[in-house]
Design an enzyme around this catalytic site. Structure first.
Site, PDB file in Angstrom:
ATOM      1  N   MET A   1      12.211   0.611  26.816  1.00 20.06           N
ATOM      2  CA  MET A   1      12.485   2.052  26.727  1.00 20.06           C
ATOM      3  C   MET A   1      12.392   2.499  25.269  1.00 20.06           C
ATOM      4  SD  MET A   1      12.931   3.415  29.715  1.00 20.06           S
ATOM      5  CE  MET A   1      14.008   4.808  29.579  1.00 20.06           C
ATOM      6  N   CYS A   2      13.480   3.008  24.724  1.00 19.13           N
ATOM      7  CA  CYS A   2      13.569   3.570  23.375  1.00 19.13           C
ATOM      8  C   CYS A   2      12.845   4.917  23.296  1.00 19.13           C
ATOM      9  CB  CYS A   2      13.030   2.638  22.308  1.00 19.13           C
ATOM     10  SG  CYS A   2      13.960   1.102  22.154  1.00 19.13           S
ATOM     11  N   GLY A   3      13.368   5.787  22.460  1.00 17.80           N
ATOM     12  CA  GLY A   3      12.781   7.099  22.288  1.00 17.80           C
ATOM     13  C   GLY A   3      12.447   7.364  20.838  1.00 17.80           C
TER      14      GLY A   3
ATOM     15  N   ARG B   1      16.438   7.637  26.897  1.00 17.79           N
ATOM     16  CA  ARG B   1      15.529   6.527  26.630  1.00 17.79           C
ATOM     17  C   ARG B   1      16.194   5.445  25.774  1.00 17.79           C
ATOM     18  NH1 ARG B   1      10.481   7.224  28.231  1.00 17.79           N
ATOM     19  NH2 ARG B   1       9.910   5.374  27.040  1.00 17.79           N
TER      20      ARG B   1
END
Length: 297
Positions: free
Chosen positions: A1-3, A32
Site C-alpha cells: 500500500m502506502c500513499g 493507504r
C-alpha cells in the site's frame, strides 16, 4: 500500500498555500498508510529563515540549542522548533557545518533532513493528526511531498517512515518493495555508507544520493536505479531544484500526475489531486513504466 503525494508550485502566488494544499492532499491517502506519516517542505521560512541552514532531527535531547551554540563557529543564535518526534534546528551556517554540530552535540539523535530549503518531519500515528503536529497547514514554500506508510519491510518507528532525506535538500518517498535491497545495502556499506533504518526505501534514497554525489543529474540517477533495483515501485524524488517521478517496468503500483501552468502534482490516487485549484483544466496522465518524469524549478 502506502500513499504518496507531491506538489511542485510554478506560480509564486501559490507559495503561501503550499502547506494548506499539501495537507489536503495528504488527507486523501490516509487509508493507504495509517501507520505513520512524513512530510518534507521546501522554502518554509518559519522554520528555516533566509540565510540559514536547517537540520531535522529525531530523538533530540533537551537543551539542544545552547549545546549547539557551543559547537558552532561564532556561537550564533540557534532556532529549534519541536514538532512531535521531530526537532528542526536552524542556524546561519552551512548545512554540513550545522549537521556536524548536531551530531557532536547529540550523538544519539538521528539526522533525517539537511539543507538550506528543506524541513522534514516524521512520526507514527494517524497522518491527519500528525499533519497538525507538524503545523503543516501554515507552511509556505515552493515544493512539498508527503507519505503515509503501511509498514511491510521494517518496524513502525519514526526513523522507518518516509521521506528519506540522505543528501542536502534531497528527499525520496516510495510505494512498493525492492526485492534486492539487501544486496545493494551491503554494497553501499562496503563503500562506507551508514544507514539509519532497515527500511528498503532508505537503500533507494542512499543509492540516488551516491549517484548525485558522483555528478549525475536526477534523471540519470533514477535511470540507474531502474537498471539496478528489482521489485515493484513508484518513487517521488525531490531536490533543491527538482521534482521527479519514476515507476518500475511492470508499473503495478499506482501513480497519477497532473500539470497546469501553476503547478505539477503527483499522487497515488486521483482523489488527492482533486483538491487542487484548477484541477478541472489540468493535463492528467499515468506515468509510463521506467520513464523518468522530471521538472526543474
Amino acid at each position: 500500500m502506502c500513499g504518496i503525494v507531491g506538489l511542485h508550485l510554478r506560480d509564486p502566488e501559490l507559495h503561501v498555500r503550499l502547506g494548506e494544499l499539501l495537507e489536503a492532499m495528504l488527507g486523501q491517502v490516509v487509508e493507504r498508510g495509517p501507520d505513520s506519516a512524513g512530510v518534507a517542505v521546501y522554502g518554509d521560512r518559519r522554520r528555516c529563515p533566509e540565510g540559514h541552514a536547517a537540520v531535522s532531527v529525531l530523538d533530540a535531547p533537551p537543551g539542544l540549542a545552547p549545546a549547539l551554540r557551543e559547537q558552532l563557529p561564532g556561537r550564533p543564535d540557534v532556532l529549534v522548533t519541536v514538532a512531535g518526534d521531530t526537532a528542526v534546528v536552524a542556524a546561519p551556517v552551512a548545512p554540513e557545518v550545522l549537521a556536524r554540530a548536531v551530531r557532536a552535540a547529540a550523538p544519539d539523535a538521528i539526522v533525517v533532513g539537511t539543507g538550506t530549503d528543506l524541513t522534514v518531519y516524521k512520526g507514527t500515528g494517524n497522518p491527519r493528526e500528525l499533519a497538525d503536529t507538524y503545523g503543516l497547514a501554515g507552511a509556505q514554500g515552493w515544493q512539498g511531498l508527503a507519505h503515509t506508510r503501511m509498514a511491510t519491510e521494517s518496524a513502525v518507528t519514526p526513523e522507518g517512515c518516509h521521506p528519506f532525506s540522505v543528501g542536502e535538500d534531497q528527499c525520496l518517498v516510495h510505494n512498493g518493495s525492492f526485492a534486492n535491497h539487501a544486496t545493494i545495502r551491503r554494497e553501499l556499506r562496503a563503500e562506507g555508507v551508514v544507514f539509519d533504518s532497515e527500511n528498503d526505501s532508505e537503500v533507494g534514497a542512499r543509492f540516488v544520493a551516491s549517484r548525485l554525489a558522483q555528478g549525475e543529474d536526477l534523471e540519470k540517477a533514477l535511470r540507474a536505479l531502474c537498471e539496478r533495483f528489482d521489485g515493484f515501485y513508484t518513487l517521488l524524488v525531490t531536490t533543491g531544484d527538482g521534482f521527479a517521478v519514476v515507476r518500475d517496468a511492470i508499473a503495478c503500483k499506482p501513480a497519477i500526475i497532473a500539470e497546469t501552468d501553476a503547478w505539477v502534482a503527483m499522487a497515488s490516487e486521483f482523489r488527492a489531486l482533486a483538491v487542487l485549484p484548477g484541477i478541472d483544466t489540468a493535463r492528467i496522465y499515468e506515468p509510463e513504466p521506467e520513464r523518468v518524469y522530471a521538472w526543474r524549478r
